[in-house]
Enzyme design. Structure first.
Site, PDB file in Angstrom:
ATOM      1  N   LYS A 275      27.415 165.426 -37.420  1.00 39.41           N
ATOM      2  CA  LYS A 275      26.327 165.568 -38.384  1.00 39.41           C
ATOM      3  C   LYS A 275      25.915 164.186 -38.870  1.00 39.41           C
ATOM      4  O   LYS A 275      26.769 163.316 -39.100  1.00 39.41           O
ATOM      5  CB  LYS A 275      26.789 166.448 -39.552  1.00 39.41           C
ATOM      6  CG  LYS A 275      25.692 166.795 -40.550  1.00 39.41           C
ATOM      7  CD  LYS A 275      26.217 167.777 -41.588  1.00 39.41           C
ATOM      8  CE  LYS A 275      25.184 168.119 -42.635  1.00 39.41           C
ATOM      9  NZ  LYS A 275      25.691 169.093 -43.636  1.00 39.41           N
TER      10      LYS A 275
ATOM     11  N   SER B   4      22.325 172.347 -45.076  1.00 37.97           N
ATOM     12  CA  SER B   4      21.899 171.075 -44.531  1.00 37.97           C
ATOM     13  C   SER B   4      22.394 170.798 -43.111  1.00 37.97           C
ATOM     14  O   SER B   4      21.967 169.836 -42.474  1.00 37.97           O
ATOM     15  CB  SER B   4      22.384 169.941 -45.440  1.00 37.97           C
ATOM     16  OG  SER B   4      23.799 169.868 -45.456  1.00 37.97           O
TER      17      SER B   4
ATOM     18  N   SER C 251      25.994 174.697 -46.942  1.00 37.92           N
ATOM     19  CA  SER C 251      25.319 173.955 -45.876  1.00 37.92           C
ATOM     20  C   SER C 251      25.812 174.245 -44.469  1.00 37.92           C
ATOM     21  O   SER C 251      25.181 173.816 -43.508  1.00 37.92           O
ATOM     22  CB  SER C 251      25.437 172.445 -46.145  1.00 37.92           C
ATOM     23  OG  SER C 251      24.620 172.074 -47.218  1.00 37.92           O
TER      24      SER C 251
END
Length: 474
Positions: A77, A152, A176
């Site tokens: 990520k 996210s 997220s």
């Protein structure tokens, strides 16, 4: 012949172990798919083909095959630094930042034998529940590209759903992992606080953020979580290797067996109800009712839970969320490069008085105790994953911070309180709407109760016959 991206991560692991494919062959296959599909989806912030193939050769020649993620591709990520790879954090303020060292989670997946293909897209500093940064094209939902992929960890979820990765690690500070997993028809796991040493939550404000897996099925999610927890050679005396009470891993066995009968509570209230207009849409209710019927048919006890108002929660959580943004390493004129929502959070966060912050932390600590006590009669608690289907790209207000925050709360009222309570949770897809959009449910466990969640999720997955669903035309 079956294409490699059509295999599950567990099947790929078995093919690698039998030497029927090599890490280099597997990485090259996924890199080709990323090159072909990602311009439409926007799942990657950075793709590193040369470094990935070099890493795959190194794994093949020098890493023991006993490493739990040996040869399996994934992506970091873009909130996590990898040495020598741009780390933009979804922000125009970090366009040219290339770190010299790697974060602990990146080091952990390397030790576990994984092969990183690049960086998955994230909104600016991972703050919103959608992945539509102004620094890059929006991340689109592989099921219906006009819709958002959630956030996210939206890039990670979109990459897995579209078959550009077999699975991917994400981070979850308020939903997220679970939000984009639910939006993209995937399994997402938020582990107990302290479960994953390299993403424990113990060092963060209020202990919110933890690391966990996003995958296409329950067994693949368990495989990745096992790899994040105990990669080969990982220091046993890690300073954050706190073990939550309850069952221990590895969890792959629980996910494969899917055994046991449990008592489930069903919760449809949220701690946001007193401050925002929370409406659970018909499609979310339908997914919940279908999951309830499945669990009852499987012999589990299912009981509706009485709503418990928590009027102090919205203010306390907002204080923590804004205070967390206060630490963003951007100052002075560089603030102009931040997105409006980020500037709103940063400025409010830096204005929070110490007393208000201390009171919010104390209130949330008491809330954690109350939630655990409320959930104690049940082996797991079932909720909708999202309050409604993922909205279209551009639906969230990028300029009005108050309205944006309200939109996020209304979309995801069942996720953030799980982070505050430090509990494990898993989202499982149940069905698609008439428009072909996935809808799922969330199961919340007791502290350290990941094995129970994997058992329940595997049973639901089998009952729904959803072990390997994928978007049309993928």
């Amino acid at each position: 012949m079956t294409a490699l991206h059509e295999f599950t991560a567990l099947e790929l692991h078995q093919l690698l172990q039998r030497r029927e494919i090599s890490p280099v062959e597997l990485a090259a296959s996924y890199l080709e798919r990323i090159e072909r599909l990602d311009p439409e989806i926007g799942a990657f912030a950075t793709v590193t083909p040369d470094a990935a193939l070099e890493r795959a050769r190194f794994v093949a020649d020098h890493v023991p095959t006993a490493a739990p993620l040996w040869g399996l591709p994934l992506a970091d990520k873009d909130l996590h630094r990898r040495a020598g790879v741009p780390a933009r954090f979804g922000s125009r303020a970090f366009t040219d930042f290339v770190p010299d060292d790697s974060d602990e989670l990146v080091q952990a997946v390397d030790i576990a034998g994984a092969v990183s293909l690049g960086k998955s897209a994230t909104p600016e500093f991972g703050l919103p529940s959608y992945t539509e940064s102004l620094a890059a094209p929006p991340t689109r939902n592989p099921w219906k590209p006009s819709l958002g992929a959630g956030g996210s960890s939206g890039g990670a979820a979109a990459a897995v759903a579209s078959g550009m990765l077999p699975f991917a690690p994400g981070s979850d500070g308020g939903g997220s992992i679970r939000i984009p997993a639910a939006a993209c028809g995937l399994v997402g796991v938020k582990p107990s606080r302290g479960r994953v040493p390299a993403g424990s939550g113990l060092a963060g404000l209020a202990g919110l953020g933890v690391s966990g897996p996003i995958a296409r099925n329950v067994a693949d999610a368990a495989l990745l979580l096992d790899g994040l927890i105990a990669p080969a050679g990982y220091p046993a005396a890690h300073r954050f290797a706190t073990r939550a009470p309850g069952d221990d891993g590895p969890f792959l066995g629980a996910a494969i067996r899917g055994e046991g009968r449990f008592q489930l509570g069903v919760m449809i209230d949220s701690p946001w109800d007193d401050a925002y207009e929370i409406t659970v849409a018909p499609e979310a209710h339908a997914a919940l009712e279908r999951a309830i019927a499945a669990f009852e048919a499987l012999g589990h006890g299912v009981e509706a839970m009485t709503p418990v108002p928590e009027p102090g929660y919205p203010g306390a959580f907002r204080t923590i969320w804004q205070a967390g943004a206060a630490t963003i390493p951007v100052d002075g004129e560089a603030e102009a490069l931040l997105e409006p929502l980020t500037r709103w959070l940063l400025r409010h966060g830096r204005a929070v008085p110490a007393r208000q912050l201390a009171e919010a932390l104390a209130w949330l600590a008491g809330f954690e105790e109350r939630v655990i006590r409320r959930f104690a009669p049940f082996d797991a608690v079932l909720t909708p994953a999202l309050a409604f289907a993922p909205p279209r790209v551009g639906w969230f207000d990028q300029y009005d911070g108050e309205r944006n925050f309200a939109q996020q709360v209304q979309f995801t009222p069942f996720t953030s309180f799980v982070n505050v309570a430090g509990l494990p949770a898993i989202t499982v897809p149940v069905e698609e709407t008439s428009e072909g959009v996935p809808m799922g449910v969330q199961l919340i466990g007791r502290p350290g109760g990941e094995a129970t969640l994997f058992s329940l999720a595997a049973q639901l997955e089998r009952r729904m016959r959803r072990g390997h669903r994928h978007p049309p035309n993928w």
